[in-house]
Design an enzyme around this catalytic site. Structure first.
Site, mmCIF file in Angstrom:
data_model
loop_
_atom_site.group_PDB
_atom_site.id
_atom_site.type_symbol
_atom_site.label_atom_id
_atom_site.label_comp_id
_atom_site.label_asym_id
_atom_site.label_seq_id
_atom_site.Cartn_x
_atom_site.Cartn_y
_atom_site.Cartn_z
ATOM 1 C CD GLN A 1 -3.155 3.351 0.734
ATOM 2 O OE1 GLN A 1 -2.128 3.258 0.472
ATOM 3 N NE2 GLN A 1 -4.259 3.944 -0.068
ATOM 4 C CB VAL B 1 -0.934 0.158 1.195
ATOM 5 C CG1 VAL B 1 -1.959 -1.040 1.204
ATOM 6 C CG2 VAL B 1 -0.207 -0.375 2.424
ATOM 7 C CB SER B 2 0.666 4.697 -1.598
ATOM 8 O OG SER B 2 0.297 4.123 -2.922
ATOM 9 C CB THR B 3 -0.043 6.212 3.046
ATOM 10 O OG1 THR B 3 -1.422 5.787 3.274
ATOM 11 C CG2 THR B 3 0.298 7.100 1.918
#
Length: 224
Positions: free
Chosen positions: A37, A32-34
């Site tokens: 998340q 996931v990007s962050t």
């Protein structure tokens, strides 16, 4: 060697599934990007498909330092298959994706993407990636060709190429005039012109010889 050439290497067996003998385990990779998340859905999908070990990152795909991905690639052995929930979880771009999958192929490791139903351990999945590699190379060549043609056209129009100068001719003239005044500091003149002290010294090289030479030069310009 280009990605397309790497895929083409191998002659008649270029579209055969690899690895030929799937003797290892399924290794999952989720991302996931962050940090805010949630990875649960991806991990559940990887677990359901039979992954014996799962690695996960909470970082943007643009971040080259995806530690868990490199751990997953290092953990995989010939005969294993790397599984991802979707293609965008693995690669930052199509070129990045192809480079990773090509690297797996060289090591005799398969690749599967659940969302796209791509599986390089089958002939059909291998064919899709072969087309991807050729397409990526074609796009790269178009970009290179377009850039070259643009540069040629710009030169023909007499346009200046590269980064614009830090100081214009007018700014240099003003700098020389102000530097002729011994009470004006280089720092204050640089701030006034919106440049750094280093830029002033670069564009007014005679400044290194001292302020007196600048004053003499300014008087000569006035006399003329």
């Amino acid at each position: 060697m280009t990605a397309a050439a790497q895929w083409a290497q191998g002659g008649e067996d270029a579209l055969e599934a690899f690895p030929v003998n799937i003797t290892g385990v399924l290794i999952g990779y989720a991302r996931v990007s962050t940090k805010g998340q949630n990875l649960d859905r991806q991990i559940a999908a990887l677990t359901d498909c039979g992954c014996a070990k799962i690695f996960s990152d909470k970082k943007s795909g643009k971040n080259a330092e995806r530690e868990e991905l490199w751990k997953a690639l290092d953990y995989a052995r010939p005969g294993d298959t790397l599984v991802v929930p979707s293609l965008d979880r693995l690669g930052r771009s199509i070129q990045d994706l192809i480079a990773i999958v090509a690297g797996l192929r060289k090591r005799g490791i398969g690749f599967r993407s659940l969302h796209e139903s791509l599986d390089t351990t089958t002939p059909g999945g291998r064919l899709v990636f072969h087309v991807f590699a050729a397409l990526a190379e074609f796009i790269r060549e178009l970009i290179v060709q377009g850039t070259h043609e643009g540069l040629v056209a710009a030169r023909a129009r007499g346009e200046r190429l590269g980064r614009p100068p830090a100081m214009t001719v007018e700014q240099v003239r003003h700098a020389r005039a102000m530097l002729a005044d011994p009470e004006a500091s280089v720092t204050s003149i640089a701030k006034l012109l919106g440049v750094s002290r280093t830029t002033i010294y670069k564009y007014v090289p005679e400044l290194a010889a001292g302020r007196d030479s600048l004053a003499a030069g300014a008087r000569g310009e006035i006399d003329q």
